[in-house]
Scaffold this active site. Structure first.
Site, PDB file in Angstrom:
ATOM      1  N   VAL A  10      -2.676   6.366  -5.015  1.00 29.15           N
ATOM      2  CA  VAL A  10      -2.910   5.111  -5.736  1.00 29.15           C
ATOM      3  C   VAL A  10      -1.588   4.358  -5.882  1.00 29.15           C
ATOM      4  CG1 VAL A  10      -3.820   4.104  -7.858  1.00 29.15           C
ATOM      5  CG2 VAL A  10      -4.726   6.288  -7.032  1.00 29.15           C
ATOM      6  N   THR A  44       0.840  -1.199   0.000  1.00 29.60           N
ATOM      7  CA  THR A  44       0.000   0.000   0.000  1.00 29.60           C
ATOM      8  C   THR A  44       0.875   1.249   0.000  1.00 29.60           C
ATOM      9  OG1 THR A  44      -1.910   1.015   1.110  1.00 29.60           O
ATOM     10  CG2 THR A  44      -0.172   0.170   2.531  1.00 29.60           C
ATOM     11  N   ASN A  45       0.235   2.396  -0.002  1.00 31.54           N
ATOM     12  CA  ASN A  45       0.930   3.677   0.101  1.00 31.54           C
ATOM     13  C   ASN A  45       0.568   4.336   1.417  1.00 31.54           C
ATOM     14  OD1 ASN A  45       2.088   3.588  -2.420  1.00 31.54           O
ATOM     15  ND2 ASN A  45       0.547   4.858  -3.392  1.00 31.54           N
ATOM     16  N   ARG A  46       1.389   5.218   1.878  1.00 32.81           N
ATOM     17  CA  ARG A  46       1.050   5.993   3.070  1.00 32.81           C
ATOM     18  C   ARG A  46       0.003   7.032   2.686  1.00 32.81           C
ATOM     19  NH1 ARG A  46       4.526   6.193   7.489  1.00 32.81           N
ATOM     20  NH2 ARG A  46       6.615   5.509   7.004  1.00 32.81           N
TER      21      ARG A  46
END
Ligand code: C5P
Length: 401
Positions: A279, A212-214
């Site tokens: 995203v 995932t991304n922060r």
């Protein structure tokens, strides 16, 4: 702000009812007309005589009192008003409101009400925390009821403290003023549809792992809330976040970039789009159907494929909203990178922020952004994420006008 406003106060039967006498006084001082309905049990805590003396109006309480009904019917009572304040909103009164009961004048009037309602809960902290009360309050919120409080502090019960106190009278008055101020502010996005993406996407590796991304979603959610306040119909497509849904916004929950892309295009047409989601640029090439086992030897290799660029797909689409705004979280060469993105993604402007760790942007409440557009670069001062959202919505409203 309150001069000439007609406010109906429904006083519930709680020990905090006495504090509402002060609220009546302060609202009257500010020029509002205040009429009061007492629930049956409220009369155990404050008397109609005291309330009548303070409000300067007849006090109502009985559903089947011919004298009162003659004077003013219960339907009229709740119609002929700009705002209904329910204070103290006891656990019982909240439960009755949530279930649409009309078992006495107070609840019948609330059910017949056309005016906006603000509830000020007051009860023991355990009653407030009880799942039943939380369920009822959530239902009222979904029905459009606004809340002031409850506040935190000491309870009437000796030695107990927590969340459940009636907000202080002046905080209630401030909340009422804020309500009328918001109602009076212009709605530059009335009749518009604004699409916002927010939060991260998560891309599964196997049934238990993902990359995932922060992203806390704070900035995107603030943009959605500001657009709703500006009168727009708002669709918020959000990845998994741990913050609350903004009020008055349609939320579509997604997990992966592919789901986000689909939800974004399903929400069209829109007048403006703000793509604030973080995203994931890539996703694992294949999702393992079973949990990948930790075997002796090397860790498993991960192969990635590129995700579609949702912003670019929208920016270059023939269904492109009139105004398209992207974000660029960069740690280096913020402006150059943002300028490049403007072209590549077909956006009208890019909100560029420096997310190097020392800035504290991730998860924080403040943001320092530069607006990169064909007109050049506009550096905004460090603002709260809500203020950034307000300014951005004003900018969008200007472009749509
Ligand atoms: O290229 P980069 O990820 O830095 O671009 C950021 C902007 O593009 C943000 O507005 C983000 O929401 C959007 N974006 C997107 N789809 C992707 C990657 C980024 O919509 N796959």
């Amino acid at each position: 702000m309150l001069a000439g406003k007609r406010i109906l106060i429904v006083i519930g039967g709680g020990i905090a009812a006495y504090k509402v006498l002060e609220v009546i006084r302060r609202l009257k001082e500010r020029g509002a007309t205040v009429r009061v309905i007492l629930t049956r049990s409220a009369k155990e805590f404050v008397t109609p005589i005291t309330v009548g003396a303070l409000s300067g109006e007849t006090v109502f309480s009985e559903l089947f009192n011919p004298a009162e009904e003659q004077d003013i019917g219960h339907i009229v009572l709740s119609r002929d008003t700009d705002l209904i304040l329910v204070a103290p909103a006891t656990a019982n009164l909240i439960a009755r409101m949530a279930n649409g009961l009309a078992d006495e004048l107070a609840t019948a009037s609330l059910l017949a009400a056309a005016a906006p309602i603000i509830a000020c809960p007051a009860m023991n902290q355990r009653m407030w925390a009880h799942p039943a009360t939380q369920r009822n309050a959530a239902r009222l919120l979904a029905d459009g009821v606004r809340f002031i409080g409850p506040a935190e502090g000491r309870m009437a019960e000796r030695g107990e403290a927590g969340v459940g106190r009636l907000s202080e009278p002046m905080d209630i008055v401030a909340g009422v003023e804020a309500f009328f101020a918001a109602a009076a502010t212009p709605k530059p996005l009335a009749g518009r549809h604004v699409l916002v993406t927010s939060g991260p996407t998560i891309e599964p590796i196997d049934p238990v792992r993902f990359i995932t991304n922060r992203s806390s979603g704070k900035q995107g959610h603030a943009v959605a809330a500001a657009a709703a306040r500006a009168g727009a119909r708002v669709t918020l497509v959000s990845g998994p976040v741990s913050i609350a849904d903004p009020a008055g916004v349609d939320v579509v929950r997604v997990e992966t970039a592919l789901e986000m892309l689909e939800a974004v295009f399903a929400a069209l047409p829109a007048d403006a789009a703000v793509m604030a989601a973080a995203v994931s640029d890539w996703r694992p090439a294949g999702v393992a159907p079973q949990k990948i086992k930790k075997a002796a030897g090397d860790p498993p290799p991960l192969a990635f494929v590129e995700n579609p660029d949702i912003l670019a797909s929208l920016g270059h689409s023939d269904r492109r909203p009139k105004v398209v705004v992207g974000f660029a979280a960069e740690t280096t060469d913020v402006e150059t990178n943002a300028g490049r993105k403007l072209q590549a993604k077909g956006a009208d402007c890019i909100v560029a922020n420096d997310v190097s760790p020392e800035g504290g942007v991730f998860g924080g409440d403040r943001n320092s952004v530069r607006i990169v557009s064909a007109a050049g670069i506009d550096a905004w001062p460090t603002l709260s994420k809500d203020e950034v959202a307000e300014r951005l919505i004003a900018l969008i409203a200007g472009r749509l006008a």
